[in-house]
Structure formats: C-alpha cells, structure tokens
Design a protein around this motif. Structure first.
Motif, PDB file in Angstrom:
ATOM      1  N   GLY B  64      32.672  33.191  21.903  1.00 47.08           N
ATOM      2  CA  GLY B  64      33.261  34.464  22.322  1.00 47.08           C
ATOM      3  C   GLY B  64      33.314  34.603  23.837  1.00 47.08           C
ATOM      4  N   SER B  65      32.242  34.134  24.499  1.00 40.87           N
ATOM      5  CA  SER B  65      32.195  34.263  25.966  1.00 40.87           C
ATOM      6  C   SER B  65      33.309  33.434  26.627  1.00 40.87           C
ATOM      7  N   ASP B  66      33.616  32.263  26.017  1.00 36.12           N
ATOM      8  CA  ASP B  66      34.723  31.450  26.545  1.00 36.12           C
ATOM      9  C   ASP B  66      36.042  32.194  26.397  1.00 36.12           C
ATOM     10  N   PHE B  67      36.199  32.851  25.238  1.00 31.24           N
ATOM     11  CA  PHE B  67      37.416  33.620  24.975  1.00 31.24           C
ATOM     12  C   PHE B  67      37.607  34.694  26.046  1.00 31.24           C
ATOM     13  N   VAL B  68      36.514  35.428  26.321  1.00 31.35           N
ATOM     14  CA  VAL B  68      36.564  36.499  27.333  1.00 31.35           C
ATOM     15  C   VAL B  68      36.904  35.904  28.703  1.00 31.35           C
ATOM     16  N   LEU B  69      36.289  34.752  29.007  1.00 31.51           N
ATOM     17  CA  LEU B  69      36.516  34.098  30.301  1.00 31.51           C
ATOM     18  C   LEU B  69      37.985  33.685  30.459  1.00 31.51           C
ATOM     19  N   TYR B  70      38.549  33.071  29.418  1.00 26.58           N
ATOM     20  CA  TYR B  70      39.952  32.630  29.500  1.00 26.58           C
ATOM     21  C   TYR B  70      40.881  33.830  29.730  1.00 26.58           C
ATOM     22  N   ILE B  71      40.604  34.897  28.949  1.00 27.55           N
ATOM     23  CA  ILE B  71      41.453  36.095  29.083  1.00 27.55           C
ATOM     24  C   ILE B  71      41.323  36.648  30.506  1.00 27.55           C
ATOM     25  N   ALA B  72      40.061  36.721  30.994  1.00 29.90           N
ATOM     26  CA  ALA B  72      39.819  37.295  32.324  1.00 29.90           C
ATOM     27  C   ALA B  72      40.517  36.492  33.417  1.00 29.90           C
ATOM     28  N   VAL B  73      40.402  35.160  33.334  1.00 28.45           N
ATOM     29  CA  VAL B  73      41.025  34.309  34.354  1.00 28.45           C
ATOM     30  C   VAL B  73      42.550  34.498  34.341  1.00 28.45           C
ATOM     31  N   THR B  74      43.114  34.550  33.121  1.00 25.97           N
ATOM     32  CA  THR B  74      44.575  34.714  33.018  1.00 25.97           C
ATOM     33  C   THR B  74      45.010  36.056  33.600  1.00 25.97           C
ATOM     34  N   VAL B  75      44.314  37.115  33.197  1.00 30.96           N
ATOM     35  CA  VAL B  75      44.694  38.452  33.673  1.00 30.96           C
ATOM     36  C   VAL B  75      44.529  38.540  35.198  1.00 30.96           C
ATOM     37  N   LEU B  76      43.408  38.013  35.714  1.00 30.74           N
ATOM     38  CA  LEU B  76      43.175  38.085  37.158  1.00 30.74           C
ATOM     39  C   LEU B  76      44.219  37.279  37.939  1.00 30.74           C
ATOM     40  N   THR B  77      44.614  36.127  37.408  1.00 31.48           N
ATOM     41  CA  THR B  77      45.640  35.323  38.085  1.00 31.48           C
ATOM     42  C   THR B  77      46.950  36.097  38.180  1.00 31.48           C
ATOM     43  N   VAL B  78      47.326  36.721  37.062  1.00 31.67           N
ATOM     44  CA  VAL B  78      48.571  37.507  37.058  1.00 31.67           C
ATOM     45  C   VAL B  78      48.454  38.673  38.043  1.00 31.67           C
ATOM     46  N   LEU B  79      47.282  39.315  38.053  1.00 28.78           N
ATOM     47  CA  LEU B  79      47.093  40.456  38.960  1.00 28.78           C
ATOM     48  C   LEU B  79      47.169  40.023  40.421  1.00 28.78           C
ATOM     49  N   VAL B  80      46.559  38.891  40.749  1.00 24.34           N
ATOM     50  CA  VAL B  80      46.577  38.402  42.134  1.00 24.34           C
ATOM     51  C   VAL B  80      48.012  38.096  42.562  1.00 24.34           C
ATOM     52  N   LEU B  81      48.753  37.454  41.668  1.00 25.31           N
ATOM     53  CA  LEU B  81      50.148  37.135  41.969  1.00 25.31           C
ATOM     54  C   LEU B  81      50.961  38.414  42.173  1.00 25.31           C
ATOM     55  N   HIS B  82      50.692  39.386  41.298  1.00 25.45           N
ATOM     56  CA  HIS B  82      51.377  40.667  41.391  1.00 25.45           C
ATOM     57  C   HIS B  82      51.068  41.332  42.734  1.00 25.45           C
ATOM     58  N   LEU B  83      49.816  41.243  43.163  1.00 24.29           N
ATOM     59  CA  LEU B  83      49.429  41.832  44.450  1.00 24.29           C
ATOM     60  C   LEU B  83      50.145  41.144  45.610  1.00 24.29           C
ATOM     61  N   HIS B  84      50.251  39.814  45.526  1.00 18.51           N
ATOM     62  CA  HIS B  84      50.944  39.076  46.581  1.00 18.51           C
ATOM     63  C   HIS B  84      52.415  39.501  46.668  1.00 18.51           C
ATOM     64  N   VAL B  85      53.036  39.653  45.512  1.00 19.93           N
ATOM     65  CA  VAL B  85      54.443  40.050  45.478  1.00 19.93           C
ATOM     66  C   VAL B  85      54.600  41.460  46.056  1.00 19.93           C
TER      67      VAL B  85
END
Lengths: 225, 109
Positions: B64-85
């Motif tokens: 479960g912790s891996d699942f949470v980690l994968y989701i978190a990394v994906t969401v944070l990557t999208v958010l960072v990209l969104h912030l850059h844009v």
C-alpha cells in the motif's frame, strides 16, 4: 533604407561605449536596450550616441531584443540588425550581413561562426557544445539542417520579417525560437560568415555549458504552455 | 500511533483551511470538494492502511505504501510542471508590462 542596430545590454558599462561607437558608423541609428542594469550602461551608451531604452527590471536578452526591435519598427526601420553589446560581434561584417536584404534575396540573414571565418578564441568545449546543439536543433526542434550556427546572435531582419517573427522567449532560448520560426515560415533566409571575438571578459559573462540545459527546459515548458 | 495523530492533525487543519478559503471565495465549490476528498483519503490511509494495500493489489502493486508513493510522485510531478507553465505565463505578462513601459517614450521622428 533606414538601418537600425539593436543592442541589448546588461551591466555592460565597461564595453558598451566602444561597441556602440564601432556599430554606429555602419548603420543609421543604434538602439541600446538597457535590460535593468544597475551600473552606468545607459549613460555610457547614450554618450556614445545610442538611443537608449530601459527595462525597469532585467528580463533577458530575448526580451530586450524584442523591445529594441519594436522600437526600431516604430522609428521606421527598414532593416534591423541585432548585435551584442559586449563587442564580441565584429561590426565590419555588418555590410555583408545586410547586403542580401538590400538585394532582395533574403528577409532574414544570420551570421554564422561556421562558414569559413574562424572565430577568435572560441574554446574547444564551446565548439563541441555548438555541434551538439546543432544536431539537437535539427532532430528535436525541427530547425533546418542547413542552418550552421544554432546560437547565432548576429542577424539582420527586413521590416516584414521583424513584424512577422514575434519571438516570446525572454532569455537565451530566443535564438533557437527564431531559427525554428524561420524554418517553419516562408521567409527567405540565408547565412553569411561572421567573426566573433571571444575574450576572457565575454567568456566569463557569456553562456556556460549548463545553459544548454536551461535552453532545452525553457523550450520544453513553452511548448506545453 | 504518534505519527497517526500528528498526520491526522495536519489533514484536519488542511480541511479547515480548504473550507475557509472557499468561504473567502478563493476556491470554487468543486475545488473545495476535490481537496476535501484528498485530505479525507489521506486520513483513511493513515488510520486504515489495509485499504491502500487492497487498492495496490487491485492495480498489481504489492504494498500500500508503494501505491501511495507512486500516486504522490505522479501528482507532484504534474503539479510542478503546472507551476512552471503558470510561472512562464506570468513571466511573459510581466515582460510585456516592462516592454510597454520601455517603449512609451519612443517617438517616430
């Protein structure tokens, strides 16, 4: 024909005077865009005979070039040349840069460091980096493979080309953006050999190898924004 | 147990802050609901970790912790990209403002 040189300058008080004096004899007017310098760049440029515009805040070379180009258009320029303010660009090449536009053969002319005239003091690492940048530009950015200098800052534009090419990259990526726009447009372009003089000063202030990554990042972000 | 209470306090604070921002009209209702769902889901994951394990197993991930980690990394990557844009757009507007100021005294003579 009114030929106007646009020189973006940031903290160039020590070199801008000489650079303006040398360029002035080749053109009708010199516009210096002081890009938010905190030194005497604006005063020195004005004393050397340039018309000076000022960015209240530093916005980058691409932004300063766009501002200067808009000013040149407003002042009725028929040919606009972009020249660095640090004296790297040898103004004796300006007539050759402008000639294809005067003859009606091209709308935009790029100065290239790789057409037979050897640039003074270009470090080997810079040469390798520019070779890599050329491959990247062709493969990824869709820039014409016939363009030999991917970061050419010395260029001449006809009035029509200056109005048509609305580059928006504020910082270093504007060179690639302009080459890309020209590659994808119907504008006639050509390259002429120019000589760049690299000095310890200009190299210290100029682009670093890591800037290549910044340029790629800036182009990437803009492509999705 | 201490971490569960500490994280719950953080998520509860975030939930209160979300609805305060909604009342201040800084967030739309839909946005407030999405954020609330996120904080509640995080609370559930903290108190009932088996839920994340079951979800992880559903998509072929072991823990479960891996699942949470994968989701978190994906969401944070999208958010960072969104912030850059967003930053890039803001930067362009700022440049236009600076340019407008620089060009205001340019005459045609």
């Amino acid at each position: 024909m009114k030929i106007v040189a646009v020189m973006p300058a940031y903290h160039e008080a020590a070199r801008i005077g000489t650079a303006v004096s040398h360029v002035r004899v080749c053109v009708d007017e010199v516009i210096v865009v002081d890009d938010g310098s905190r030194d005497d760049t604006a005063e020195v440029a004005r004393e050397a005979g340039a018309r000076v515009l000022r960015h209240a805040v530093n916005r980058g070379q691409g932004a300063a070039l766009r501002t200067g180009t808009d000013a040149a258009l407003k002042r009725g320029a028929t040919i606009i040349v972009h020249v660095d303010a640090d004296g790297q660009h040898d103004p004796s090449f300006l007539p050759a840069l402008i000639a294809p536009i005067q003859r009606g053969e091209a709308a935009i002319v790029f100065g290239s460091r790789f057409l037979g005239v050897r640039s003074e003091g270009m470090p080997f690492a810079r040469r390798v980096l520019l070779f890599a940048a050329r491959q990247f530009s062709g493969l990824v950015l869709g820039i014409s493979r016939r363009m030999t200098d991917p970061q050419s800052g010395m260029r001449a534009l006809s009035r029509d080309a200056a109005m048509q090419l609305r580059w928006t990259q504020d910082r270093m990526a504007h060179c690639s953006e302009i080459l890309r726009m020209v590659s994808q447009s119907s504008l006639a372009w050509t390259e002429v050999p120019v000589q760049i003089r690299y000095t310890a000063d200009s190299l210290a202030k100029g682009q670093k190898a890591t800037d290549a990554l910044k340029i790629v990042w800036q182009l990437l972000v803009r492509s999705i924004s | 147990m201490i971490i569960q209470f500490a994280l719950s306090a953080v998520f509860l604070g975030a939930l209160v802050w979300t609805w305060r921002r909604f009342r201040q009209q800084a967030l739309r209702r839909l946005e407030a609901f999405v954020w609330s769902a996120l904080w509640l889901a995080a609370g559930v994951a903290v108190w009932w970790p088996n839920v994340t394990t079951r979800l992880a197993n559903l998509v072929g991930i072991g823990r479960g912790s891996d699942f949470v980690l994968y989701i978190a990394v994906t969401v944070l990557t999208v958010l960072v990209l969104h912030l850059h844009v967003a930053h890039d757009k803001l930067s362009r507007e700022f440049t236009e403002l600076v340019r407008h100021d620089a060009l205001k005294d340019v005459d045609r003579s």
